[in-house]
Design a protein around this motif. Structure first.
Motif, PDB file in Angstrom:
ATOM      1  N   UNK A  22       0.824  -1.218   0.000  1.00 62.98           N
ATOM      2  CA  UNK A  22       0.000   0.000   0.000  1.00 62.98           C
ATOM      3  C   UNK A  22       0.850   1.256   0.000  1.00 62.98           C
ATOM      4  N   UNK A  23       1.909   1.238   0.783  1.00 62.25           N
ATOM      5  CA  UNK A  23       2.726   2.442   0.942  1.00 62.25           C
ATOM      6  C   UNK A  23       3.415   2.861  -0.355  1.00 62.25           C
ATOM      7  N   UNK A  24       3.510   1.939  -1.289  1.00 62.21           N
ATOM      8  CA  UNK A  24       4.175   2.251  -2.569  1.00 62.21           C
ATOM      9  C   UNK A  24       3.187   2.600  -3.673  1.00 62.21           C
ATOM     10  N   UNK A  25       1.885   2.665  -3.339  1.00 57.33           N
ATOM     11  CA  UNK A  25       0.874   2.934  -4.353  1.00 57.33           C
ATOM     12  C   UNK A  25       0.253   4.309  -4.158  1.00 57.33           C
ATOM     13  N   UNK A  26      -0.158   4.901  -5.273  1.00 56.41           N
ATOM     14  CA  UNK A  26      -0.849   6.195  -5.233  1.00 56.41           C
ATOM     15  C   UNK A  26      -2.008   6.191  -6.228  1.00 56.41           C
ATOM     16  N   UNK A  27      -2.641   5.026  -6.392  1.00 57.25           N
ATOM     17  CA  UNK A  27      -3.707   4.914  -7.381  1.00 57.25           C
ATOM     18  C   UNK A  27      -4.841   4.062  -6.833  1.00 57.25           C
TER      19      UNK A  27
END
Length: 217
Positions: A35-40
């Motif tokens: 989750x921490x590496x996603x922005x979508x």
């Protein structure tokens, strides 16, 4: 059969095991790491299943809270598409703020959760139920700050809606938060608890009977 990407695998895993809290616990670091590496939108689809049961039962850590903040930032850009998810993200974030004593931020999150309901279908979320519950938790949060008159106004809003849309489970949520707030007020004003309870609930037997019904709803 094509192989799944790491993100697709995590989405499928969380969806499949959303009710298996022990299984989710064993993989929580991997889930929040993804989750921490996603922005979508993938972030929302991974995190939302955790709000359905896991966070309620097992609580949250700093990684989950970071993911909630990220998911809120993504979802609020598309409130029509992700209104239901955003509603519950705001609600869970408000609960976390209460846990850390950040009451003003909690109230803001709860109010945002109410406001976003305008983008959510009644088929997805029971609007009166959620509005009553959130007014109740706002009332309790205000009481935690000693703002008892302001708290009463939110409880009155909840009670008015409950009279229009009666529901036993919702009544239980309202009573739970109201009882907490009134106990705080009684302690602050050096009064007996039952002396600050509404007249129609002034009998200890009535209070205990309702709580007993709440346990089985």
């Amino acid at each position: 059969r094509r192989s799944l990407s790491p993100v697709e695998a995590v989405k499928g895993y969380v969806k499949h095991y959303k009710d298996d809290l022990d299984e989710l616990q064993t993989s929580l670091d991997n889930i929040t790491g993804a989750c921490e590496n996603l922005r979508n939108d993938d972030l929302i689809q991974i995190l939302y299943p955790l709000t359905e049961k896991y966070i309620n039962m097992r609580g949250h850590n700093q990684s989950i809270l970071k993911c909630l903040d990220l998911a809120i930032d993504v979802a609020k850009k598309k409130p029509v598409m992700w209104g239901k998810e955003l509603h519950f993200f705001y609600s869970k974030r408000g609960n976390a703020y209460v846990d850390t004593g950040e009451f003003a931020k909690a109230i803001e999150s709860y109010k945002n959760a109410i406001a976003v309901l305008e983008h959510v279908s009644e088929n997805d979320v029971n609007h009166p139920n959620r509005t009553i519950v959130l007014n109740a938790v706002i009332g309790k949060t205000l009481a935690l700050q000693g703002e008892f008159d302001a708290a009463e106004a939110f409880f009155n809003t909840g009670k008015t809606l409950l009279a229009e849309y009666p529901d036993e489970r919702t009544k239980c949520h309202l009573l739970e938060n109201l009882s907490h707030a009134l106990a705080l007020r009684a302690n602050a004003e050096k009064k007996a608890f039952l002396n600050v309870f509404p007249e129609n609930m002034s009998s200890l037997g009535n209070i205990l009977n309702l709580f007993e019904r709440c346990r089985v709803v």
